[in-house]
Design a protein around this motif. Structure first.
Motif, short mmCIF file in Angstrom:
data_model
loop_
_atom_site.label_atom_id
_atom_site.label_comp_id
_atom_site.label_asym_id
_atom_site.label_seq_id
_atom_site.Cartn_x
_atom_site.Cartn_y
_atom_site.Cartn_z
N UNK A 182 0.80 -1.23 0.00
CA UNK A 182 0.00 0.00 0.00
C UNK A 182 0.83 1.28 0.00
N UNK A 183 2.15 1.18 -0.14
CA UNK A 183 2.98 2.38 -0.19
C UNK A 183 2.97 2.95 -1.61
N UNK A 184 2.66 4.23 -1.73
CA UNK A 184 2.57 4.88 -3.04
C UNK A 184 3.95 5.37 -3.48
N UNK A 185 4.33 5.06 -4.71
CA UNK A 185 5.60 5.50 -5.27
C UNK A 185 5.34 6.18 -6.61
N UNK A 186 6.28 7.01 -7.01
CA UNK A 186 6.11 7.80 -8.23
C UNK A 186 7.36 7.71 -9.10
N UNK A 187 7.16 7.55 -10.40
CA UNK A 187 8.25 7.62 -11.37
C UNK A 187 7.89 8.68 -12.40
N UNK A 188 8.84 9.60 -12.68
CA UNK A 188 8.60 10.68 -13.65
C UNK A 188 9.62 10.58 -14.77
N UNK B 94 -7.94 10.31 -9.05
CA UNK B 94 -7.97 9.96 -7.63
C UNK B 94 -6.91 10.67 -6.81
N UNK B 95 -6.11 11.55 -7.45
CA UNK B 95 -5.08 12.29 -6.74
C UNK B 95 -5.36 13.79 -6.84
N UNK B 96 -5.02 14.52 -5.78
CA UNK B 96 -5.24 15.97 -5.72
C UNK B 96 -3.93 16.69 -6.01
N UNK C 167 10.66 21.10 -6.85
CA UNK C 167 10.37 20.82 -8.26
C UNK C 167 9.35 19.68 -8.35
N UNK C 168 8.35 19.76 -9.25
CA UNK C 168 8.13 20.76 -10.30
C UNK C 168 7.16 21.88 -9.90
N UNK C 169 7.03 22.14 -8.62
CA UNK C 169 6.14 23.20 -8.14
C UNK C 169 4.79 22.69 -7.68
N UNK C 170 4.59 21.39 -7.73
CA UNK C 170 3.34 20.80 -7.26
C UNK C 170 3.61 19.36 -6.86
N UNK C 171 2.67 18.78 -6.15
CA UNK C 171 2.74 17.36 -5.82
C UNK C 171 1.34 16.76 -5.92
N UNK C 172 1.28 15.46 -6.07
CA UNK C 172 0.00 14.75 -6.20
C UNK C 172 -0.24 13.93 -4.94
N UNK D 45 -6.65 9.15 0.87
CA UNK D 45 -5.82 9.21 2.07
C UNK D 45 -5.99 10.56 2.76
N UNK D 46 -6.00 11.64 1.97
CA UNK D 46 -6.17 12.99 2.54
C UNK D 46 -7.53 13.10 3.23
N UNK D 47 -8.58 12.58 2.55
CA UNK D 47 -9.93 12.65 3.13
C UNK D 47 -10.00 11.87 4.44
N UNK D 48 -9.32 10.71 4.47
CA UNK D 48 -9.32 9.89 5.68
C UNK D 48 -8.62 10.59 6.83
#
Length: 206
Positions: free
Chosen positions: A19-25, A168-170, A177-182, A187-190
């Motif tokens: 359940x750990x969220x990871x990101x690749x750009x 599903x992401x805010x 960088x890049x000035x924002x995050x998702x 999870x935020x609502x919870x």
């Protein structure tokens, strides 16, 4: 399936079974994303269902060898320019086996007459090979893997093109960088709900 247009910045958000969220750009696009079972001591040829492989070999009857396998690897061994043993050798993981046989001084696999081989995926092992319980995600550009990761099954992913966040992401402003995050909206609502409940309990206790 292809994602994003040429020139798009791409964000792949993936979650393994822990359940750990990871990101690749990446700035390379379009991309393809593939998920599959991950097996230690295996190559990109691995298929738990098995397949039939046929190749030319001086060691085989009639000059060819046919076997049903779950994996194979090919290596070149140089014993000298004119040595009869110099050449390409193929190592096989046959049905029922869970790893490649060890390479020894006297056994490096089957010698190949050339690098031509045929694969028939309609022929499979009688029993599907058990896997490690791990899954792998790959990001490909033009058929070549530019990123891979593995973790506990299952694995799910979302792809966002440009400066968008996956479904599903805010999208939130960020100093880095890049000035924002998702952020994961669920999870935020919870977390907001949990904080609200804690405040209610504290206020009611006064």
């Amino acid at each position: 399936m292809s994602y994003c247009n040429s020139g798009d910045k791409v964000t792949v958000t993936y979650v393994f079974g822990d359940k750990q969220t990871s990101v690749f750009k990446t700035s390379q696009s379009p991309i393809e994303v593939a998920t599959e079972n991950y097996q230690d001591n295996s190559t990109s040829n691995f298929d738990a269902n098995g397949f039939q492989i046929t190749f030319n070999s001086p060691q085989g009857q009639y000059g060819t060898i046919t076997a049903v396998v779950t994996d194979y690897s090919i290596e070149f061994y140089d014993f000298g320019a004119f040595h009869p043993y110099t050449g390409y050798y193929i190592n096989l993981v046959r049905c029922g086996e869970t790893s490649f046989p060890p390479i020894t001084e006297g056994d490096k696999g089957a010698k190949m007459s050339d690098l031509n081989l045929t694969i028939d995926r309609t022929v499979k092992c009688p029993i599907v090979r058990s896997t490690s319980g791990l899954c792998e995600i790959k990001v490909l550009v033009g058929g070549k893997t530019i990123f891979s990761a593995h973790g506990k099954c299952p694995v799910t992913f979302d792809v966002a093109c440009g400066d968008d966040c996956p479904e599903g992401f805010c999208k939130c402003k960020s100093l880095g960088y890049p000035g924002y995050c998702c952020l994961d909206c669920a999870v935020v609502a919870s977390e907001i709900h949990s904080i609200t409940q804690s405040l209610k309990i504290k206020n009611n206790g006064r």
